[in-house]
Design a protein around this motif. Sequence first.
Motif, PDB file in Angstrom:
ATOM      1  N   THR A  81      -4.342  -0.252  -6.957  1.00 10.87           N
ATOM      2  CA  THR A  81      -5.285  -0.589  -5.927  1.00 10.87           C
ATOM      3  C   THR A  81      -6.451   0.154  -5.904  1.00 10.87           C
ATOM      4  O   THR A  81      -6.566   1.379  -6.226  1.00 10.87           O
ATOM      5  N   THR A 108      -1.860   3.381  -5.768  1.00  9.81           N
ATOM      6  CA  THR A 108      -3.368   3.531  -5.332  1.00  9.81           C
ATOM      7  C   THR A 108      -3.968   4.487  -6.256  1.00  9.81           C
ATOM      8  O   THR A 108      -3.645   5.618  -6.545  1.00  9.81           O
ATOM      9  N   ASP A 126      -9.268   0.183  -1.287  1.00 14.62           N
ATOM     10  CA  ASP A 126      -8.669   1.149  -0.276  1.00 14.62           C
ATOM     11  C   ASP A 126      -9.785   2.090   0.115  1.00 14.62           C
ATOM     12  O   ASP A 126     -10.222   2.615  -0.909  1.00 14.62           O
ATOM     13  N   HIS A 151       1.530   5.274  -2.181  1.00 16.40           N
ATOM     14  CA  HIS A 151       1.186   6.533  -3.187  1.00 16.40           C
ATOM     15  C   HIS A 151       2.247   7.035  -3.955  1.00 16.40           C
ATOM     16  O   HIS A 151       2.383   8.035  -4.199  1.00 16.40           O
ATOM     17  N   ARG A 186      -9.265   2.441  -5.209  1.00 14.37           N
ATOM     18  CA  ARG A 186      -9.804   3.400  -4.129  1.00 14.37           C
ATOM     19  C   ARG A 186     -10.845   4.177  -4.469  1.00 14.37           C
ATOM     20  O   ARG A 186     -10.712   5.152  -5.236  1.00 14.37           O
ATOM     21  N   HIS A 211       0.855  -1.129  -0.086  1.00  8.79           N
ATOM     22  CA  HIS A 211      -0.082  -0.081   0.164  1.00  8.79           C
ATOM     23  C   HIS A 211       0.885   1.107   0.045  1.00  8.79           C
ATOM     24  O   HIS A 211       1.662   1.544   0.679  1.00  8.79           O
TER      25      HIS A 211
END
Lengths: 469, 469, 469
Positions: free
Chosen positions: A192, A167, A247, A39, A194, A37
């Motif tokens: 991911t 993400t 997420d 950014h 989100r 996880h």
Amino acid sequence: MNQHLHPDRLFPAAEPLRSISRELYDSITALPIISPHGHTDPSWFAKNQRFSDPSALFLTPDHYVLRLLRSRGLSYDDLGVPRKDGKPVADPQSAWRLLAANYHLFAGTPSRLWIDHSLQFAFGIETPLNSETADKIYQQIAARLGDADLLPLALLDRANVEVIATTEFALDPLTHHSTMLERGMIGRVRTTYRPDDVTDPSRPAIVENLHRFAALTGEDISSWAGLINAHRQRRQTFRQFGAVATDHGVPNAMTADLPMSEKQTLLDKILSGQHDAADAQLFRAQMLTEMAMLSVEDGMVMQIHAGSARNTDPLLFAERGADLGADIPTATDYGNGLRPLLGRFGNEPNLRLLMFVLDETTYARELAPMAGYWPSLMIGPPWWFHDSPQGIRRYLDQVVETAGFYNLAGFNDDTRALLSIPARHDVWRREVCGFLARWVAEHRLSKEAARDIAGHLSYQAAKDAYRIS
Amino acid sequence: MNQHLHPDRLFPAAEPLRSISRELYDSITALPIISPHGHTDPSWFAKNQRFSDPSALFLTPDHYVLRLLRSRGLSYDDLGVPRKDGKPVADPQSAWRLLAANYHLFAGTPSRLWIDHSLQFAFGIETPLNSETADKIYQQIAARLGDADLLPLALLDRANVEVIATTEFALDPLTHHSTMLERGMIGRVRTTYRPDDVTDPSRPAIVENLHRFAALTGEDISSWAGLINAHRQRRQTFRQFGAVATDHGVPNAMTADLPMSEKQTLLDKILSGQHDAADAQLFRAQMLTEMAMLSVEDGMVMQIHAGSARNTDPLLFAERGADLGADIPTATDYGNGLRPLLGRFGNEPNLRLLMFVLDETTYARELAPMAGYWPSLMIGPPWWFHDSPQGIRRYLDQVVETAGFYNLAGFNDDTRALLSIPARHDVWRREVCGFLARWVAEHRLSKEAARDIAGHLSYQAAKDAYRIS
Amino acid sequence: MNQHLHPDRLFPAAEPLRSISRELYDSITALPIISPHGHTDPSWFAKNQRFSDPSALFLTPDHYVLRLLRSRGLSYDDLGVPRKDGKPVADPQSAWRLLAANYHLFAGTPSRLWIDHSLQFAFGIETPLNSETADKIYQQIAARLGDADLLPLALLDRANVEVIATTEFALDPLTHHSTMLERGMIGRVRTTYRPDDVTDPSRPAIVENLHRFAALTGEDISSWAGLINAHRQRRQTFRQFGAVATDHGVPNAMTADLPMSEKQTLLDKILSGQHDAADAQLFRAQMLTEMAMLSVEDGMVMQIHAGSARNTDPLLFAERGADLGADIPTATDYGNGLRPLLGRFGNEPNLRLLMFVLDETTYARELAPMAGYWPSLMIGPPWWFHDSPQGIRRYLDQVVETAGFYNLAGFNDDTRALLSIPARHDVWRREVCGFLARWVAEHRLSKEAARDIAGHLSYQAAKDAYRIS
């Protein structure tokens, strides 16, 4: 030498604790990094271009660093943080000099550990940063940024990163991930899902976003079933780009389990733009439960990042936007908040729910008891302000006895700063070893068990928690 | 050897802390155990019959153990936990094998310390439990269960238990305690008055229970005065069976001090079955104040066990009932909650109020300041999830400086597992000694004072707090 | 010898921690004391008269000591605490004997550290206090109280106090400070503007106080602008008597930023005596924001002491009044509470806001993130029940990593007990050195940086935070 680079750094100082720590640490240093996880910018990996300048690497994207400088009176203009109105801000080297001149302010903060480690790891720089060394270090970095071993993919190799997740919002075109899919890079790099852009009605563009979501998926999002179908479909798309997880960034941990008629009424209100703050809260709460239902279907791991009040400084937000230091944690109630979701899906074998925590009072009171009961629930690693030596100690102190080591999800770096990834994982690993060493020395764990747990929490736990095979 | 059985276990590892810990510990090991609050089965002591099998001793009644296995995906059917629908569940030896195969999950948990200690204490088994040793250890235990030194009363003797209290509801017939009274055992074994069955309107059977309460006492419970008289009388009966204390399991610490007319209106509503959740809360709150009034009259020590949300998994409750791991602590407000009760009776010399805590944030913020002021208030020992090495450290760290050592109630094991009693008291004593050793080494306490306090907290504090002479 | 006077007291016991602690401590012991917030009596310094008796020095004004004795059943009559009804209470020497006979109750409390240190510092007494030594020590103290080196100003010199601030309400005539101004003592002694008497509508005399405020300042306090002008003017007067700061004792951290019409309506309600508890809360909340506005104008440092529920024992208050031990901390929400004030003035360079905390759960969750962002916000030292060795450890553990060392305001003793000032600062300094020594030994700080920080937190931080030049 820079004291932050001492080989025994962060280990307990007294013997026999230090020797045991070092022995445990030596047994795990070769393990690859799993970064499930974070950014980082997917364009870095898709394009593999050089970073522009030292400030772009260490200062302007790092809200941990910016915020502390602002707190002591430095201005974001002088630190080179871009303005919405386009007015000029300081150039990178001037901003760097300010960082260097005020670097003593970071004494005792993890930012200092990470930057010192990064300078050594990436550039071999071990000189302490200060006013005298500012320009020289700036030039040392700048001169190296075009080198092959400093391009993003080379840095992943050098840091021994086996898997890294970025993400993306539900409406993201996934352009860079498409490039990476063509090049066979998906798997090592993963997206991911989100969906905050289409689940959070407090966003001004929510109605427009929902219509774009309909267009993107071909679903009729004006009916609840259609809205859920749009998510179902979009999640599948994300999985094609390696996503193993979703997420959810939410201000609190409230969930809901409403009857269908109330869900539809709520959606109608949102789409008509007539909702108030309570409607927005209820919609977010219900959407968490819907996402859990979809996770039961598709097996995607569900991450909840709850408890931050975002953009608490209206002046900052107006001048420069989000993610610049004014997000402040709030008290969070996981016990009552998650009850509707867990009552509905908590015993489903296919559900995996990872909780990230900003309110440390919930570690021992609620989350460890919950993770120690529900098969679906695991505790995420210490998050954000608590991703630090003392933060990790408080976390392990408060969760392990009730949840055990095996309901923990290993480590996440959750960073926007590529170079800090190895530094952050190293702090986690050192702290895990120091923690285990204390318990070995107190005869609470055998050294063999401690070695297994150190390896598990450094590597395998993250793969298991995120179902990465 | 099993590392959990090391003679220096739990003591701080660095010198001079370890030596001081050991010296303090040696000075208190001979002290008898006072167990003034717990949930052992009185029939064990009244009948003194053998335990049936190893799983019945270590697994099925221990929700600490069951819950952690469930959290890692094991099913309660496979662990032999009885179902309400009577469908078959695993036999004891199969369940035991599952426990053994997953015993590594308990690394770092107090359950592991307690079980290892119990196996050694009761059966002399020092081999670590795992898949390989599972059957052999099962047989070793099973072969010994009929031996004279493993019958309940012999175990009390071997563990040097001077006093043990059980806990019975107001409507309990006290059959086993009657047997023990005839045999002169009351005093060593004591009951405790826990009237939740007639004070908690959220129980489905509350109206029926109140009518049974009337029948049992001959009082007219339809008037408030009659209801209080019924308690007054029943408390007296319990005292004949050794009770020195009452106990109150409540979801929060709210108390009330209503005028008589409102109390009667509230009771009328409860008896008519028309009450809602707020009425139930107010009734519980008022009943705590009434119990304080009766304690002022009769001198019984009042225990409040507040802050657990019970039965948070509806599936578990429907399938198998209560006390199986799905009770989750919640944030608790002692300051505002207790204010009505303390404002009314807090300065009464005859009142003794012991607070048990699941929300550790209240230790330093509210409870230590309150216990350090009110003559009636003492802090109970670290409770439930916090009855563990780190839990005890956090407790002492946060309460002692403001409340002192002498506003603490010593230790309670609060267990359903007979064999864990010596193990749990041993963990408390070791942690107390380790804590005191740190302060002696930092010149904050003389060694003589530390020795006095170690003895006090291991033995006398519980006798004093519970007024056991 | 009294163990509390050991030269290495409070330092970590294991090496190399102890040696590093001692080395750091030796480097700062010569630094003067800055005491920028406290409750000493200004008449002591203006009149410089002898203290009357040992109990008046150590017992009757010290609610830390009184409360713990009361909590173990001693009566305030027997401890010589004056009654409102004027009925006789115990004489000073009888009260002293009770303190001595129960002095073991203070084992582990900071009160014990402070009293032992004070006896040594002021009187050279190193004999432990107990029943046997009570009378002798009483006489030793009494015999010395008239000596020149025990008069208040001599004690300030002996304790190396460079600056000490007292605290006065807005309506205080500042008589003693006027005397000190004439004698050129202002600067070393300073007042502090604490306008709770005219900002807290829950005080019974609020309307009368506001009219007195009007008379004192010549402003028309019936208009909002006039009320603010009265404060503006009164603050200026206080500054003439050395005030660099204002102080606000509030039950919580709520602030407000209302439009003018609502402010005037609120004031009208207060002045008419028609306000309820919610109005009182809103008025206090708005007044905090007004005070911030005035601080922006005049540069006075704004202290907020939030989170104590005052006078929770109605019997005590009726019999003897306030500040005698029945004030109990409550959970406090700084994030939401301060948002209106900070949204309005948080980026003003001239605003300096110091937060004092009773709810330790906010250290890491809210306050360190806020102080690490807002240029105006700093974290005050550990306060009240947390001004203790463990309290200081928890504070530094939880605030430093996120706020850094340079967003802390150094130390305040906040005491009514003159002799405890050097003792309290010494505990702070020792704990700071012990904390830094741990981090030096873990290679998280260089010894040079630790020395700088130790000096900063012991002396310069308080001068900087309070803008004392």
